[in-house]
Design a protein around this motif. Structure first.
Motif, PDB file in Angstrom:
ATOM      1  N   GLU A 183     -10.050  24.498  71.998  1.00 24.23           N
ATOM      2  CA  GLU A 183     -11.267  23.901  71.461  1.00 24.23           C
ATOM      3  C   GLU A 183     -12.443  23.818  72.429  1.00 24.23           C
ATOM      4  OE1 GLU A 183     -11.899  22.967  68.263  1.00 24.23           O
ATOM      5  OE2 GLU A 183     -10.000  23.945  67.848  1.00 24.23           O
ATOM      6  N   GLN A 184     -12.206  23.531  73.683  1.00 26.55           N
ATOM      7  CA  GLN A 184     -13.300  23.230  74.588  1.00 26.55           C
ATOM      8  C   GLN A 184     -13.804  24.465  75.333  1.00 26.55           C
ATOM      9  OE1 GLN A 184     -13.209  19.635  76.437  1.00 26.55           O
ATOM     10  NE2 GLN A 184     -14.836  20.077  77.887  1.00 26.55           N
ATOM     11  N   MET A 185     -15.107  24.719  75.192  1.00 20.21           N
ATOM     12  CA  MET A 185     -15.701  25.835  75.914  1.00 20.21           C
ATOM     13  C   MET A 185     -16.032  25.400  77.331  1.00 20.21           C
ATOM     14  SD  MET A 185     -18.715  28.454  74.859  1.00 20.21           S
ATOM     15  CE  MET A 185     -20.131  27.585  75.486  1.00 20.21           C
ATOM     16  N   ARG A 186     -15.627  26.218  78.298  1.00 26.86           N
ATOM     17  CA  ARG A 186     -15.865  25.926  79.709  1.00 26.86           C
ATOM     18  C   ARG A 186     -17.230  26.416  80.158  1.00 26.86           C
ATOM     19  NH1 ARG A 186     -12.579  28.780  84.035  1.00 26.86           N
ATOM     20  NH2 ARG A 186     -13.853  28.074  85.729  1.00 26.86           N
ATOM     21  N   GLY A 187     -17.710  27.493  79.545  1.00 27.64           N
ATOM     22  CA  GLY A 187     -19.001  28.040  79.916  1.00 27.64           C
ATOM     23  C   GLY A 187     -19.110  29.496  79.506  1.00 27.64           C
ATOM     24  N   ILE A 188     -20.149  30.131  80.000  1.00 30.04           N
ATOM     25  CA  ILE A 188     -20.410  31.541  79.725  1.00 30.04           C
ATOM     26  C   ILE A 188     -20.171  32.325  81.005  1.00 30.04           C
ATOM     27  CG2 ILE A 188     -22.158  33.235  79.064  1.00 30.04           C
ATOM     28  CD1 ILE A 188     -21.417  31.379  76.772  1.00 30.04           C
ATOM     29  N   LYS A 189     -19.273  33.301  80.921  1.00 33.62           N
ATOM     30  CA  LYS A 189     -18.977  34.140  82.086  1.00 33.62           C
ATOM     31  C   LYS A 189     -19.801  35.419  81.996  1.00 33.62           C
ATOM     32  CE  LYS A 189     -15.012  36.438  82.600  1.00 33.62           C
ATOM     33  NZ  LYS A 189     -13.613  36.788  82.902  1.00 33.62           N
TER      34      LYS A 189
ATOM     35  N   LYS B 206     -28.544  32.754  81.919  1.00 36.15           N
ATOM     36  CA  LYS B 206     -29.268  31.528  81.562  1.00 36.15           C
ATOM     37  C   LYS B 206     -30.417  31.830  80.606  1.00 36.15           C
ATOM     38  CE  LYS B 206     -28.704  27.206  82.590  1.00 36.15           C
ATOM     39  NZ  LYS B 206     -27.578  26.503  82.005  1.00 36.15           N
ATOM     40  N   GLU B 207     -31.006  33.035  80.713  1.00 36.94           N
ATOM     41  CA  GLU B 207     -32.053  33.428  79.769  1.00 36.94           C
ATOM     42  C   GLU B 207     -31.502  33.529  78.345  1.00 36.94           C
ATOM     43  OE1 GLU B 207     -33.697  37.127  81.137  1.00 36.94           O
ATOM     44  OE2 GLU B 207     -34.651  36.195  82.869  1.00 36.94           O
ATOM     45  N   ILE B 208     -30.262  33.937  78.226  1.00 31.52           N
ATOM     46  CA  ILE B 208     -29.640  34.113  76.904  1.00 31.52           C
ATOM     47  C   ILE B 208     -29.041  32.798  76.407  1.00 31.52           C
ATOM     48  CG2 ILE B 208     -27.873  35.374  75.611  1.00 31.52           C
ATOM     49  CD1 ILE B 208     -28.161  37.600  77.756  1.00 31.52           C
ATOM     50  N   PHE B 209     -28.417  32.054  77.316  1.00 30.33           N
ATOM     51  CA  PHE B 209     -27.754  30.789  76.973  1.00 30.33           C
ATOM     52  C   PHE B 209     -28.300  29.662  77.863  1.00 30.33           C
ATOM     53  CE2 PHE B 209     -24.683  34.100  75.820  1.00 30.33           C
ATOM     54  CZ  PHE B 209     -24.406  33.743  74.501  1.00 30.33           C
ATOM     55  N   PRO B 210     -29.506  29.176  77.573  1.00 28.78           N
ATOM     56  CA  PRO B 210     -30.140  28.188  78.456  1.00 28.78           C
ATOM     57  C   PRO B 210     -29.419  26.843  78.531  1.00 28.78           C
ATOM     58  CG  PRO B 210     -31.465  28.550  76.490  1.00 28.78           C
ATOM     59  CD  PRO B 210     -30.346  29.542  76.445  1.00 28.78           C
ATOM     60  N   ASN B 211     -28.616  26.519  77.520  1.00 32.50           N
ATOM     61  CA  ASN B 211     -27.975  25.206  77.482  1.00 32.50           C
ATOM     62  C   ASN B 211     -26.500  25.234  77.851  1.00 32.50           C
ATOM     63  OD1 ASN B 211     -30.413  24.019  76.592  1.00 32.50           O
ATOM     64  ND2 ASN B 211     -29.965  24.665  74.507  1.00 32.50           N
ATOM     65  N   GLU B 212     -26.024  26.352  78.350  1.00 32.27           N
ATOM     66  CA  GLU B 212     -24.604  26.481  78.666  1.00 32.27           C
ATOM     67  C   GLU B 212     -24.386  26.585  80.173  1.00 32.27           C
ATOM     68  OE1 GLU B 212     -22.341  26.158  76.412  1.00 32.27           O
ATOM     69  OE2 GLU B 212     -23.592  26.380  74.626  1.00 32.27           O
ATOM     70  N   LYS B 213     -23.209  26.182  80.601  1.00 30.59           N
ATOM     71  CA  LYS B 213     -22.803  26.358  81.991  1.00 30.59           C
ATOM     72  C   LYS B 213     -22.527  27.852  82.203  1.00 30.59           C
ATOM     73  CE  LYS B 213     -19.341  25.068  85.376  1.00 30.59           C
ATOM     74  NZ  LYS B 213     -18.107  24.341  85.634  1.00 30.59           N
ATOM     75  N   ILE B 214     -23.044  28.402  83.303  1.00 34.61           N
ATOM     76  CA  ILE B 214     -22.913  29.834  83.575  1.00 34.61           C
ATOM     77  C   ILE B 214     -21.932  30.038  84.724  1.00 34.61           C
ATOM     78  CG2 ILE B 214     -24.149  31.948  84.200  1.00 34.61           C
ATOM     79  CD1 ILE B 214     -24.995  30.699  81.469  1.00 34.61           C
ATOM     80  N   LEU B 215     -21.017  31.001  84.533  1.00 34.42           N
ATOM     81  CA  LEU B 215     -20.000  31.338  85.532  1.00 34.42           C
ATOM     82  C   LEU B 215     -20.179  32.802  85.947  1.00 34.42           C
ATOM     83  CD1 LEU B 215     -17.124  29.790  83.416  1.00 34.42           C
ATOM     84  CD2 LEU B 215     -18.259  28.688  85.355  1.00 34.42           C
ATOM     85  N   PRO B 216     -20.963  33.063  87.020  1.00 35.28           N
ATOM     86  CA  PRO B 216     -21.209  34.446  87.426  1.00 35.28           C
ATOM     87  C   PRO B 216     -20.041  35.039  88.220  1.00 35.28           C
ATOM     88  CG  PRO B 216     -22.428  32.953  88.841  1.00 35.28           C
ATOM     89  CD  PRO B 216     -21.728  32.108  87.812  1.00 35.28           C
ATOM     90  N   VAL B 217     -19.750  36.319  87.962  1.00 36.17           N
ATOM     91  CA  VAL B 217     -18.713  37.054  88.686  1.00 36.17           C
ATOM     92  C   VAL B 217     -19.350  38.347  89.185  1.00 36.17           C
ATOM     93  CG1 VAL B 217     -16.437  38.134  88.574  1.00 36.17           C
ATOM     94  CG2 VAL B 217     -16.917  36.094  87.197  1.00 36.17           C
ATOM     95  N   VAL B 218     -19.552  38.453  90.494  1.00 33.08           N
ATOM     96  CA  VAL B 218     -20.243  39.612  91.060  1.00 33.08           C
ATOM     97  C   VAL B 218     -19.366  40.861  91.052  1.00 33.08           C
ATOM     98  CG1 VAL B 218     -21.786  38.242  92.503  1.00 33.08           C
ATOM     99  CG2 VAL B 218     -19.600  39.004  93.428  1.00 33.08           C
ATOM    100  N   TYR B 219     -20.017  41.998  91.202  1.00 32.03           N
ATOM    101  CA  TYR B 219     -19.347  43.291  91.225  1.00 32.03           C
ATOM    102  C   TYR B 219     -18.355  43.346  92.383  1.00 32.03           C
ATOM    103  CZ  TYR B 219     -18.646  48.310  91.729  1.00 32.03           C
ATOM    104  OH  TYR B 219     -18.080  49.551  91.849  1.00 32.03           O
ATOM    105  N   SER B 220     -17.194  43.890  92.114  1.00 31.36           N
ATOM    106  CA  SER B 220     -16.168  44.045  93.143  1.00 31.36           C
ATOM    107  C   SER B 220     -15.746  45.517  93.181  1.00 31.36           C
ATOM    108  CB  SER B 220     -14.971  43.155  92.819  1.00 31.36           C
ATOM    109  OG  SER B 220     -13.971  43.310  93.795  1.00 31.36           O
ATOM    110  N   LEU B 221     -15.955  46.138  94.299  1.00 33.49           N
ATOM    111  CA  LEU B 221     -15.637  47.549  94.467  1.00 33.49           C
ATOM    112  C   LEU B 221     -14.129  47.751  94.496  1.00 33.49           C
ATOM    113  CD1 LEU B 221     -16.443  50.484  95.170  1.00 33.49           C
ATOM    114  CD2 LEU B 221     -16.499  49.785  97.560  1.00 33.49           C
ATOM    115  N   ASN B 222     -13.645  48.693  93.695  1.00 30.80           N
ATOM    116  CA  ASN B 222     -12.229  49.058  93.704  1.00 30.80           C
ATOM    117  C   ASN B 222     -12.060  50.226  94.665  1.00 30.80           C
ATOM    118  OD1 ASN B 222      -9.595  49.740  93.277  1.00 30.80           O
ATOM    119  ND2 ASN B 222      -9.834  50.295  91.133  1.00 30.80           N
ATOM    120  N   VAL B 223     -11.644  49.950  95.888  1.00 31.73           N
ATOM    121  CA  VAL B 223     -11.539  51.004  96.900  1.00 31.73           C
ATOM    122  C   VAL B 223     -10.310  51.886  96.712  1.00 31.73           C
ATOM    123  CG1 VAL B 223     -12.900  49.799  98.652  1.00 31.73           C
ATOM    124  CG2 VAL B 223     -10.432  49.453  98.557  1.00 31.73           C
ATOM    125  N   ASP B 224      -9.451  51.549  95.760  1.00 29.63           N
ATOM    126  CA  ASP B 224      -8.283  52.395  95.497  1.00 29.63           C
ATOM    127  C   ASP B 224      -8.690  53.790  95.032  1.00 29.63           C
ATOM    128  OD1 ASP B 224      -6.666  50.280  96.188  1.00 29.63           O
ATOM    129  OD2 ASP B 224      -6.358  49.626  94.120  1.00 29.63           O
TER     130      ASP B 224
END
Length: 151
Positions: free
Chosen positions: A32-38, A60-78
């Motif tokens: 039921e409970q939304m934690r935020g927008i990833k 935040k431009e799209i969801f101004p009233n929600e908690k935002i959880l950013p996940v930056v790009y991670s290079l897959n060196v494999d």
């Protein structure tokens, strides 16, 4: 299960970002409970890497009233292998001496890497990745400049 109601404008923005390798989705705790927008950058578009603040601001431009959880790009060196390096060298016309000088490698280390006698660690693979990414972006930029000069 709870769902997030989004407007047509929000959906269009999410779809545009997805085409650029940036994924935006709600994150729930339990049913039921939304934690935020990833917001996650999974792919590079034109070699552009966003930091946490840039991702945060876009969501935040799209969801101004929600908690935002950013996940930056991670290079897959494999994916960075000797074959990958050799194909990029061929693609861009780069010789071993170029790599030695431009990546500050000694000749023997490069020979050991390219022969497979010495394993590359993650930071060395990342150095090769970003080195060749620079060549790719420069090539694409030069093509763009040349075509805009012709118009």
């Amino acid at each position: 299960m709870k769902t997030l109601n989004i407007s047509t404008d929000q959906k269009n923005s999410i779809d545009q970002y997805k085409r650029a390798g940036i994924y935006i989705e709600p994150v729930f705790e339990g049913l039921e409970q939304m934690r935020g927008i990833k917001i996650t950058q999974k792919n590079l578009f034109n070699g552009y890497i966003l930091n946490q603040k840039q991702l945060y601001n876009r969501a935040k431009e799209i969801f101004p009233n929600e908690k935002i959880l950013p996940v930056v790009y991670s290079l897959n060196v494999d994916d960075i292998s000797i074959d990958w390096i050799n194909s990029r060298m061929e693609e861009f016309g780069i010789k071993r001496n170029d790599l030695i000088k431009q990546l500050a490698l000694d000749k023997s280390s490069l020979s050991l890497y390219l022969s497979g006698k010495r394993k590359m660690d993650k930071s060395q693979k990342a150095a090769f990745y970003f080195y060749f990414l620079t060549y790719e972006l420069n090539r694409d930029f030069r093509e763009y400049i040349n075509t805009s000069d012709e118009v």
